[in-house]
Design a protein around this motif. Structure first.
Motif, PDB file in Angstrom:
ATOM      1  N   GLY A  28     -39.083  25.065 -10.494  1.00 25.73           N
ATOM      2  CA  GLY A  28     -38.059  25.601  -9.335  1.00 25.73           C
ATOM      3  C   GLY A  28     -38.590  26.866  -8.157  1.00 25.73           C
ATOM      4  O   GLY A  28     -39.898  26.892  -8.611  1.00 25.73           O
ATOM      5  N   GLY A  29     -37.135  27.069  -7.641  1.00 23.41           N
ATOM      6  CA  GLY A  29     -37.683  28.506  -6.868  1.00 23.41           C
ATOM      7  C   GLY A  29     -37.164  28.053  -5.337  1.00 23.41           C
ATOM      8  O   GLY A  29     -35.987  27.788  -5.436  1.00 23.41           O
ATOM      9  N   LYS A  30     -37.357  28.477  -4.588  1.00 23.77           N
ATOM     10  CA  LYS A  30     -36.852  28.458  -2.799  1.00 23.77           C
ATOM     11  C   LYS A  30     -37.029  27.530  -2.962  1.00 23.77           C
ATOM     12  O   LYS A  30     -37.634  26.533  -2.681  1.00 23.77           O
ATOM     13  CB  LYS A  30     -37.779  29.268  -2.074  1.00 23.77           C
ATOM     14  N   ASP A  31     -35.051  26.629  -2.522  1.00 20.45           N
ATOM     15  CA  ASP A  31     -35.502  25.002  -1.929  1.00 20.45           C
ATOM     16  C   ASP A  31     -35.870  23.750  -2.254  1.00 20.45           C
ATOM     17  O   ASP A  31     -36.119  23.086  -2.239  1.00 20.45           O
ATOM     18  CB  ASP A  31     -36.262  24.952  -0.672  1.00 20.45           C
ATOM     19  N   GLN A  32     -35.216  24.458  -3.763  1.00 16.65           N
ATOM     20  CA  GLN A  32     -35.596  23.244  -5.583  1.00 16.65           C
ATOM     21  C   GLN A  32     -34.357  24.117  -6.171  1.00 16.65           C
ATOM     22  O   GLN A  32     -34.064  24.927  -6.138  1.00 16.65           O
ATOM     23  CB  GLN A  32     -37.161  24.120  -6.050  1.00 16.65           C
ATOM     24  N   SER A  33     -34.112  22.824  -6.471  1.00 12.20           N
ATOM     25  CA  SER A  33     -32.992  22.687  -7.688  1.00 12.20           C
ATOM     26  C   SER A  33     -33.452  22.329  -8.795  1.00 12.20           C
ATOM     27  O   SER A  33     -33.595  21.125  -8.946  1.00 12.20           O
ATOM     28  CB  SER A  33     -31.782  21.673  -7.006  1.00 12.20           C
ATOM     29  N   VAL A  34     -32.782  23.291  -9.544  1.00 14.50           N
ATOM     30  CA  VAL A  34     -33.459  22.270 -10.770  1.00 14.50           C
ATOM     31  C   VAL A  34     -32.243  22.284 -11.632  1.00 14.50           C
ATOM     32  O   VAL A  34     -31.299  23.269 -11.852  1.00 14.50           O
ATOM     33  CB  VAL A  34     -34.294  23.620 -11.971  1.00 14.50           C
ATOM     34  N   GLN A  35     -31.762  21.088 -12.960  1.00 13.44           N
ATOM     35  CA  GLN A  35     -30.416  21.614 -13.859  1.00 13.44           C
ATOM     36  C   GLN A  35     -31.274  20.282 -15.107  1.00 13.44           C
ATOM     37  O   GLN A  35     -32.295  19.784 -15.101  1.00 13.44           O
ATOM     38  CB  GLN A  35     -29.828  20.640 -12.642  1.00 13.44           C
ATOM     39  N   GLN A  36     -30.379  20.587 -15.955  1.00 12.69           N
ATOM     40  CA  GLN A  36     -30.417  19.917 -17.600  1.00 12.69           C
ATOM     41  C   GLN A  36     -31.383  20.464 -17.823  1.00 12.69           C
ATOM     42  O   GLN A  36     -32.056  18.823 -18.303  1.00 12.69           O
ATOM     43  CB  GLN A  36     -30.241  18.249 -17.408  1.00 12.69           C
ATOM     44  N   PRO A  37     -32.131  21.589 -17.900  1.00 12.62           N
ATOM     45  CA  PRO A  37     -33.492  20.936 -18.905  1.00 12.62           C
ATOM     46  C   PRO A  37     -33.024  20.947 -20.886  1.00 12.62           C
ATOM     47  O   PRO A  37     -31.992  21.066 -20.564  1.00 12.62           O
ATOM     48  CB  PRO A  37     -33.505  22.714 -19.084  1.00 12.62           C
TER      49      PRO A  37
END
Length: 490
Positions: A28-37
Motif C-alpha cells: 500500500g501507500g499513496k494512490d494504492q488501496s489494500v484490503q482484506q489481509p
C-alpha cells in the motif's frame, strides 16, 4: 477513503495485544488501496491490492516481496464501506484460492478458483451472476484433501439474493461442481415469476466525453402479454446507483421488473467513478462529482436513443441519495431528460460537507475539493442553487426524519420548481429516514413515480387509493378534466 490510500503493516503482538519489535509496512501507500489481509493455512500473508490499477490478489513471499497470484484486468475486491466483508478464501493448505471477482466485460460477478502454482483460473458453474460475503470452512481449508463448505450471498437477474451453500468432499469436487449442487439456506424473496416477464441485463460499453467509454446494464422491456405498436419505442428510465463509489448490481430487482414489465427500458449506469472497472475508472470522479457522472448518464441516454433502442422524447432519470444528487444535477445542468425523480437526493453538497458522519467526513475533499477552500465550487455544483435552470418535470420523494439529506433541502427544491410553473410533486413520508423502510412508503414511491411520468409524458398510469395522497402541482389540464381532478389522488 479506504479505496484511495491505505497501508498494510505487519508486526509481532504479545499476549496482551501490544505491538512488539519492528512494525513493517509491506504493501500500500499513496494512490494504492489494500484490503482484506488474512493469514493463509500455509502461514503466508494474503491480501487484495491495486498497485497495478486493479484489485488483484497478492501473496507476501518469504523474501518479504508481494507477488500477484493472477494478474488480470479484473476486480477481486469492492469498496470497503463495511467491516468484515470477505471476497476470497485460501484453501487446500495454501495451494488454491476461492474468490469472487468481477470482469468489466460481463455484468455482475463470478466465483472462481485460482491454482497458486499454475496461476490458472477455473470459473465455477454456479447459476448465479452476483456474489458477496464469502465464507469457507472445513478440513479442505487446511488440507489438500479435505471437505469444504462454501457459504455466500448470491443471486442473478432472475433469482433474488439468497444465502446459499455448497458442500463438497474436496477441491477437485469444487472445481467440477454444478448449479444443482448449490442449496438455498434462506432467500430474500419467495416470488416465483414467469421468466417471460423478467428482463435480464445486457452489459453495454458506450462512448462518453473526451473519447472515453463508460458502462451500463441495459434492461429491455419484457412482458409476454404485450408488445409495442408498430413504430413505437419504449420510454427509458436511467437508474443511478448511490455511493457514489459503488456499482450497479445485476441481482434480481423487483423494482426494475416493475418498470420493464410496464413498457419501460432501464439503463443502470456505471458512470466514471463506479467500482469494478479498475482504479483509473474509479478515479474519474476525483474532483468531478456532478460533472463526470452527469455526462455519463446523459450520454447513456443519448446512445440508446441514437441507436433506436428507446424513444428520445421520453427519457427519464431517477436515483436515491448520491444517485438523487446526480439526478438533480442532470436536470439542473443539462437539457437531456424529459422528466426525473429524486429519492432523498442530495440537493446541497455544501451542507453535506458541513454536516456528515465521521467515516465520510473528508469524502467530498476528493470528489469535489477541500471545504471551505472550495466553497464557491460546492455552491456551483449544488442543484439547489440552479433550480431555475431546470426545464422538465421533477418528482421528489423524501423522509421527514432524514438526517443525511434534511427535508428542508427537498422542500426548497420543490418550492423552486413549483414557483417556476413546472409539474412537480413532493411526497414527504412520515417516520422515514435516509432510505424508505415501510412497505407503504416503498409502494407509494414506486407507484407515484410511475404515475408522475404517466401524467407528464402522456401515457396511462394509476396510483392506488390506499396509499398516501399524491398531488402533482402545475399539471396542465387535459380535455374533460379540471386541473384538480388530474393532479390529485385522494
Amino acid at each position: 477513503m479506504p479505496w484511495d490510500d491505505t497501508m498494510l503493516y505487519v508486526s509481532d503482538v504479545d499476549a496482551a495485544g501490544h505491538l512488539m519489535g519492528v512494525v513493517q509496512q509491506v504493501a500500500g501507500g499513496k494512490d494504492q488501496s489494500v484490503q482484506q489481509p488474512q493469514w493463509g493455512p500455509d502461514g503466508a500473508l494474503y491480501y487484495i491490492g491495486d498497485a497495478t490499477g486493479w484489485w488483484n490478489l497478492y501473496k507476501l513471499e518469504s523474501d518479504g516481496q508481494p507477488a500477484a497470484l493472477l494478474p488480470m484486468s479484473a476486480e477481486f475486491g469492492s469498496p470497503p464501506w463495511l467491516f468484515g466483508c470477505h471476497s476470497y478464501q485460501v484453501v487446500s493448505g495454501g495451494t488454491a484460492v476461492l474468490a469472487v471477482f468481477s470482469d468489466p466485460s460481463a455484468a455482475g460477478s463470478q466465483l472462481g478458483v485460482i491454482d497458486i502454482t499454475s496461476k490458472a483460473l477455473t470459473w465455477l458453474d454456479t447459476g448465479y451472476t452476483m456474489f458477496s460475503r464469502l465464507a469457507v470452512v472445513g478440513a479442505g481449508v487446511e488440507s489438500e484433501d479435505g471437505d469444504l463448505t462454501v457459504v455466500t450471498i448470491a443471486g442473478s437477474a432472475s433469482k433474488a439474493s439468497a444465502v446459499v451453500q455448497l458442500q463438497v468432499p474436496n477441491l477437485a469436487a469444487l472445481l467440477c461442481s454444478k448449479p444443482s449442487d448449490w442449496h438455498v439456506i434462506k432467500t430474500s424473496s419467495d416470488l416465483d415469476l414467469d421468466p417471460a416477464y423478467i428482463s435480464e441485463p445486457q452489459s453495454i460499453e458506450f462512448p462518453t466525453e473526451d473519447g472515453k467509454t463508460a458502462f451500463m446494464n441495459f434492461y429491455p422491456p419484457m412482458n409476454k402479454d404485450y408488445d409495442f405498436p408498430p413504430g413505437e419505442l419504449p420510454a427509458l428510465l436511467v437508474e443511478i446507483h448511490g455511493g457514489p463509489t459503488s456499482s450497479a448490481s445485476t441481482v434480481f430487482n423487483l423494482g426494475y421488473q416493475y418498470w420493464t414489465s410496464r413498457g419501460y427500458a432501464i439503463a443502470d449506469v456505471n458512470y466514471g467513478g463506479s467500482t469494478g472497472f479498475g482504479r483509473a475508472y474509479r478515479n474519474r470522479l476525483r474532483g468531478n462529482w456532478g460533472v463526470v457522472d452527469v455526462d455519463d448518464c446523459c450520454n447513456a441516454a443519448r446512445y440508446l436513443s441514437e441507436k433506436g433502442s428507446v424513444d428520445g422524447n421520453r427519457l427519464c432519470i431517477t436515483g436515491g441519495s448520491a444517485g438523487g444528487y446526480t439526478t438533480l444535477a442532470c436536470m439542473a445542468f443539462r437539457d437531456v431528460f424529459s422528466a426525473g425523480a429524486a429519492h432523498y437526493g442530495v440537493a446541497d453538497v455544501e451542507l453535506l460537507a458541513k454536516d456528515t458522519h465521521k467515516f465520510e467526513s473528508r469524502y467530498l475533499d476528493l470528489l469535489i475539493g477541500p471545504y471551505p477552500a472550495e466553497k464557491e465550487l460546492y455552491q456551483k455544483r449544488s442543484p439547489i442553487h440552479s433550480a431555475n435552470n431546470i426545464k422538465a418535470p421533477v418528482a421528489i420523494f423524501q423522509g421527514d426524519e432524514d438526517e443525511i439529506v434534511p427535508p428542508e433541502q427537498s422542500e426548497e427544491m420543490w418550492r423552486a420548481l413549483k414557483n417556476k410553473g413546472l409539474p412537480t410533486t413532493l411526497m414527504m413520508y412520515k417516520g422515514e429516514q435516509h432510505g424508505f423502510r415501510k412497505a407503504e412508503s416503498i409502494r407509494s414511491a414506486l407507484e407515484g413515480e410511475f404515475y408522475f411520468y404517466g401524467k407528464v409524458l402522456g401515457f396511462d398510469a394509476t396510483y392506488s387509493n390506499d396509499l398516501q395522497p399524491m398531488t402533482i402541482d402545475n399539471l396542465p389540464p387535459t380535455e374533460g378534466h379540471t386541473p384538480l381532478e388530474e393532479a390529485e389522488i385522494r
